[in-house]
Design a protein around this motif. Structure first.
Motif, PDB file in Angstrom:
ATOM      1  N   ALA A   1       0.835  -1.206   0.000  1.00 49.06           N
ATOM      2  CA  ALA A   1       0.000   0.000   0.000  1.00 49.06           C
ATOM      3  C   ALA A   1       0.870   1.257   0.000  1.00 49.06           C
ATOM      4  CB  ALA A   1      -0.919  -0.012   1.221  1.00 49.06           C
ATOM      5  N   ILE A   2       1.964   1.219   0.770  1.00 50.28           N
ATOM      6  CA  ILE A   2       2.843   2.375   0.848  1.00 50.28           C
ATOM      7  C   ILE A   2       3.479   2.645  -0.508  1.00 50.28           C
ATOM      8  CG2 ILE A   2       4.997   3.239   1.852  1.00 50.28           C
ATOM      9  CD1 ILE A   2       4.232   1.780   4.427  1.00 50.28           C
ATOM     10  N   VAL A   3       3.887   1.585  -1.197  1.00 49.90           N
ATOM     11  CA  VAL A   3       4.526   1.744  -2.503  1.00 49.90           C
ATOM     12  C   VAL A   3       3.511   2.117  -3.567  1.00 49.90           C
ATOM     13  CG1 VAL A   3       5.790   0.543  -4.316  1.00 49.90           C
ATOM     14  CG2 VAL A   3       6.394   0.169  -1.915  1.00 49.90           C
ATOM     15  N   GLY A   4       2.323   1.530  -3.501  1.00 47.05           N
ATOM     16  CA  GLY A   4       1.353   1.727  -4.561  1.00 47.05           C
ATOM     17  C   GLY A   4       0.497   2.965  -4.422  1.00 47.05           C
ATOM     18  N   ALA A   5       0.370   3.519  -3.207  1.00 43.24           N
ATOM     19  CA  ALA A   5      -0.528   4.651  -2.995  1.00 43.24           C
ATOM     20  C   ALA A   5      -0.088   5.911  -3.742  1.00 43.24           C
ATOM     21  CB  ALA A   5      -0.666   4.927  -1.500  1.00 43.24           C
ATOM     22  N   PRO A   6       1.192   6.313  -3.686  1.00 45.63           N
ATOM     23  CA  PRO A   6       1.570   7.542  -4.387  1.00 45.63           C
ATOM     24  C   PRO A   6       1.313   7.502  -5.888  1.00 45.63           C
ATOM     25  CG  PRO A   6       3.231   6.973  -2.771  1.00 45.63           C
ATOM     26  CD  PRO A   6       2.294   5.811  -2.853  1.00 45.63           C
ATOM     27  N   PRO A   7       1.708   6.428  -6.623  1.00 44.80           N
ATOM     28  CA  PRO A   7       1.382   6.410  -8.059  1.00 44.80           C
ATOM     29  C   PRO A   7      -0.117   6.434  -8.330  1.00 44.80           C
ATOM     30  CG  PRO A   7       3.065   4.785  -7.560  1.00 44.80           C
ATOM     31  CD  PRO A   7       2.557   5.275  -6.263  1.00 44.80           C
ATOM     32  N   LEU A   8      -0.890   5.743  -7.468  1.00 39.68           N
ATOM     33  CA  LEU A   8      -2.333   5.741  -7.657  1.00 39.68           C
ATOM     34  C   LEU A   8      -2.915   7.135  -7.437  1.00 39.68           C
ATOM     35  CD1 LEU A   8      -4.734   3.878  -8.281  1.00 39.68           C
ATOM     36  CD2 LEU A   8      -4.994   3.530  -5.798  1.00 39.68           C
ATOM     37  N   TRP A   9      -2.416   7.814  -6.397  1.00 44.57           N
ATOM     38  CA  TRP A   9      -2.848   9.183  -6.120  1.00 44.57           C
ATOM     39  C   TRP A   9      -2.518  10.081  -7.312  1.00 44.57           C
ATOM     40  CZ3 TRP A   9      -0.605  12.443  -1.454  1.00 44.57           C
ATOM     41  CH2 TRP A   9      -1.225  13.694  -1.426  1.00 44.57           C
ATOM     42  N   ALA A  10      -1.283   9.978  -7.830  1.00 51.86           N
ATOM     43  CA  ALA A  10      -0.875  10.813  -8.965  1.00 51.86           C
ATOM     44  C   ALA A  10      -1.727  10.532 -10.197  1.00 51.86           C
ATOM     45  CB  ALA A  10       0.603  10.568  -9.285  1.00 51.86           C
ATOM     46  N   LEU A  11      -2.140   9.268 -10.376  1.00 56.06           N
ATOM     47  CA  LEU A  11      -2.930   8.897 -11.546  1.00 56.06           C
ATOM     48  C   LEU A  11      -4.359   9.411 -11.441  1.00 56.06           C
ATOM     49  CD1 LEU A  11      -3.061   7.292 -14.230  1.00 56.06           C
ATOM     50  CD2 LEU A  11      -3.714   5.286 -12.859  1.00 56.06           C
TER      51      LEU A  11
ATOM     52  N   ALA B   1       7.049  17.327  -1.300  1.00 58.19           N
ATOM     53  CA  ALA B   1       7.625  16.531  -0.216  1.00 58.19           C
ATOM     54  C   ALA B   1       8.543  15.442  -0.767  1.00 58.19           C
ATOM     55  CB  ALA B   1       6.514  15.918   0.632  1.00 58.19           C
ATOM     56  N   VAL B   2       8.105  14.795  -1.844  1.00 61.87           N
ATOM     57  CA  VAL B   2       8.933  13.750  -2.465  1.00 61.87           C
ATOM     58  C   VAL B   2      10.227  14.361  -2.994  1.00 61.87           C
ATOM     59  CG1 VAL B   2       9.064  12.099  -4.364  1.00 61.87           C
ATOM     60  CG2 VAL B   2       6.960  12.301  -3.022  1.00 61.87           C
ATOM     61  N   ARG B   3      10.099  15.494  -3.668  1.00 62.02           N
ATOM     62  CA  ARG B   3      11.290  16.156  -4.209  1.00 62.02           C
ATOM     63  C   ARG B   3      12.250  16.535  -3.091  1.00 62.02           C
ATOM     64  NH1 ARG B   3      13.782  19.015  -8.062  1.00 62.02           N
ATOM     65  NH2 ARG B   3      14.817  20.929  -7.440  1.00 62.02           N
ATOM     66  N   ASN B   4      11.752  17.133  -2.012  1.00 69.79           N
ATOM     67  CA  ASN B   4      12.617  17.557  -0.908  1.00 69.79           C
ATOM     68  C   ASN B   4      13.285  16.353  -0.240  1.00 69.79           C
ATOM     69  OD1 ASN B   4      11.860  20.176  -1.451  1.00 69.79           O
ATOM     70  ND2 ASN B   4      10.349  20.284   0.194  1.00 69.79           N
ATOM     71  N   TRP B   5      12.541  15.235  -0.120  1.00 71.01           N
ATOM     72  CA  TRP B   5      13.149  14.022   0.437  1.00 71.01           C
ATOM     73  C   TRP B   5      14.284  13.535  -0.452  1.00 71.01           C
ATOM     74  CZ3 TRP B   5      13.457   9.154  -1.756  1.00 71.01           C
ATOM     75  CH2 TRP B   5      13.961   8.141  -0.917  1.00 71.01           C
ATOM     76  N   TRP B   6      14.070  13.551  -1.773  1.00 75.49           N
ATOM     77  CA  TRP B   6      15.114  13.093  -2.681  1.00 75.49           C
ATOM     78  C   TRP B   6      16.330  14.029  -2.622  1.00 75.49           C
ATOM     79  CZ3 TRP B   6      17.615   9.552  -4.901  1.00 75.49           C
ATOM     80  CH2 TRP B   6      18.480   9.827  -5.968  1.00 75.49           C
ATOM     81  N   LEU B   7      16.100  15.322  -2.546  1.00 72.15           N
ATOM     82  CA  LEU B   7      17.218  16.259  -2.417  1.00 72.15           C
ATOM     83  C   LEU B   7      17.994  15.997  -1.134  1.00 72.15           C
ATOM     84  CD1 LEU B   7      15.521  19.606  -3.546  1.00 72.15           C
ATOM     85  CD2 LEU B   7      17.262  18.325  -4.795  1.00 72.15           C
ATOM     86  N   ARG B   8      17.271  15.739  -0.040  1.00 71.00           N
ATOM     87  CA  ARG B   8      17.910  15.501   1.264  1.00 71.00           C
ATOM     88  C   ARG B   8      18.742  14.228   1.255  1.00 71.00           C
ATOM     89  NH1 ARG B   8      19.942  13.802   5.153  1.00 71.00           N
ATOM     90  NH2 ARG B   8      19.410  14.049   7.360  1.00 71.00           N
ATOM     91  N   VAL B   9      18.223  13.166   0.630  1.00 68.74           N
ATOM     92  CA  VAL B   9      18.893  11.865   0.693  1.00 68.74           C
ATOM     93  C   VAL B   9      19.818  11.644  -0.499  1.00 68.74           C
ATOM     94  CG1 VAL B   9      18.528   9.365   0.705  1.00 68.74           C
ATOM     95  CG2 VAL B   9      17.023  10.864   2.044  1.00 68.74           C
ATOM     96  N   GLY B  10      19.305  11.878  -1.693  1.00 70.45           N
ATOM     97  CA  GLY B  10      20.041  11.484  -2.882  1.00 70.45           C
ATOM     98  C   GLY B  10      21.004  12.508  -3.427  1.00 70.45           C
ATOM     99  N   VAL B  11      20.710  13.816  -3.251  1.00 72.08           N
ATOM    100  CA  VAL B  11      21.560  14.842  -3.850  1.00 72.08           C
ATOM    101  C   VAL B  11      22.574  15.386  -2.847  1.00 72.08           C
ATOM    102  CG1 VAL B  11      21.581  17.109  -4.983  1.00 72.08           C
ATOM    103  CG2 VAL B  11      19.753  15.461  -5.497  1.00 72.08           C
TER     104      VAL B  11
END
Length: 299
Positions: free
Chosen positions: A2-12, A25-35
């Motif tokens: 559910a955690i993995v599938g909910a965001p794509p379903l919400w976006a769709l 929020a997703v972008r800021n998390w990726w900047l914090r962790v990945g960049v």
């Protein structure tokens, strides 16, 4: 699942709300962790912001990362003994580390006294896009204008740049072709209604043969430009200083400190183009007096 599938379903199913609420929020998390998080210790070491306690390395703490249309905002907690100035010295290296055009360093102040933190926090603003690459369209004219906040352009953050006209002195500088004149004309455009109504009075000095202010000659109450020589400019500056001193005496007797513009007592805005033409004139006696008069106004 559910955690993995909910965001794509919400976006769709509801893309607008996803982009407005979840995507940042997703972008800021990726900047914090990945960049930034993935290279944080390496960057702090190479930019001379790592400290050692004995043999143990310590790094400024990466707190969180936010973003705006033109900047990433990296919040960090400094180590004991580190200063904002030390981070500012490393700002160019920090910008190059993450491929940014510029890095602005700001102290983050906590106004909640009972929660005031012990360590200094700073915000690194790393530029992703230049908000000033494109021509800024003329901004709406307020009528009547707020002379404490005249909209004249756009800041590097993409926000409206407001010019504080009252109780201030401003020096505009830049290389040839950098757009200095656009600041002047945007200001005059913004206060146009106040000039029209008589609440603002323009005095202009244009020693380069009137090349700049001649386009708006009708807006000026007093003007020395085409054909003006140093004695005429001096006479105008003497009159300006005399007017200023008389107004100061009137305010002192009325126990007033702030000038409120009226039709009988308007704000006088004196614009000088090519200031160096006055402060570097060949007549040393006139040069000394011009500098003294301008200093009186600026004080």
């Amino acid at each position: 699942g559910a955690i993995v599938g909910a965001p794509p379903l919400w976006a769709l199913l509801h893309g607008d709300s996803f982009r407005r609420l979840a995507a940042p929020a997703v972008r800021n998390w990726w900047l914090r962790v990945g960049v930034y998080g993935s290279r944080w210790e390496e960057a702090m070491t190479n930019c001379a912001l790592m400290k050692r306690y004995g043999s143990e390395p310590r790094y400024p703490e990466l707190l969180r990362v936010g973003s705006s249309p033109y900047f990433d905002h990296v919040f960090t907690k400094l180590l004991p003994g580190q200063t904002v100035a030390s981070v500012q010295l490393a700002s160019v290296a920090l910008a190059d580390t993450w491929g940014s055009d510029a890095c602005r360093v700001h102290r983050v102040r906590d106004t909640r006294r009972f929660l005031r933190r012990r360590h200094t926090r700073v915000r690194l603003d790393l530029q992703r896009r230049d908000a000033l690459l494109e021509v800024v369209e003329p901004l709406p004219i307020e009528d009547p204008p707020n002379l404490d906040a005249v909209p004249v352009g756009r800041t590097e953050y993409g926000e409206t740049w407001y010019f504080e006209l009252l109780d201030t002195h401003t020096l505009i500088g830049g290389a040839t072709g950098s757009g200095k004149a656009s600041v002047l004309w945007s200001l005059l455009r913004g206060i146009g209604p106040a000039i029209r109504d008589g609440l603002v009075e323009l005095w202009g000095i244009d020693p380069k043969g009137g090349q700049e202010f001649t386009h708006g000659r009708e807006m000026f109450t007093r003007y020395e430009g085409e054909g003006a020589d140093i004695p005429e400019v001096l006479a105008m500056l003497r009159e300006l200083v005399a007017y200023m001193e008389a107004r100061s005496r009137k305010f002192a007797s009325a126990k007033r400190r702030k000038h409120e513009p009226t039709l009988e007592d308007p704000v006088i805005v004196c614009l000088i183009d090519e200031l160096a033409d006055l402060t570097m004139c060949s007549d040393q006696t006139a040069k000394k007096e011009i500098i003294g008069l301008i200093e009186k106004v600026l004080r």
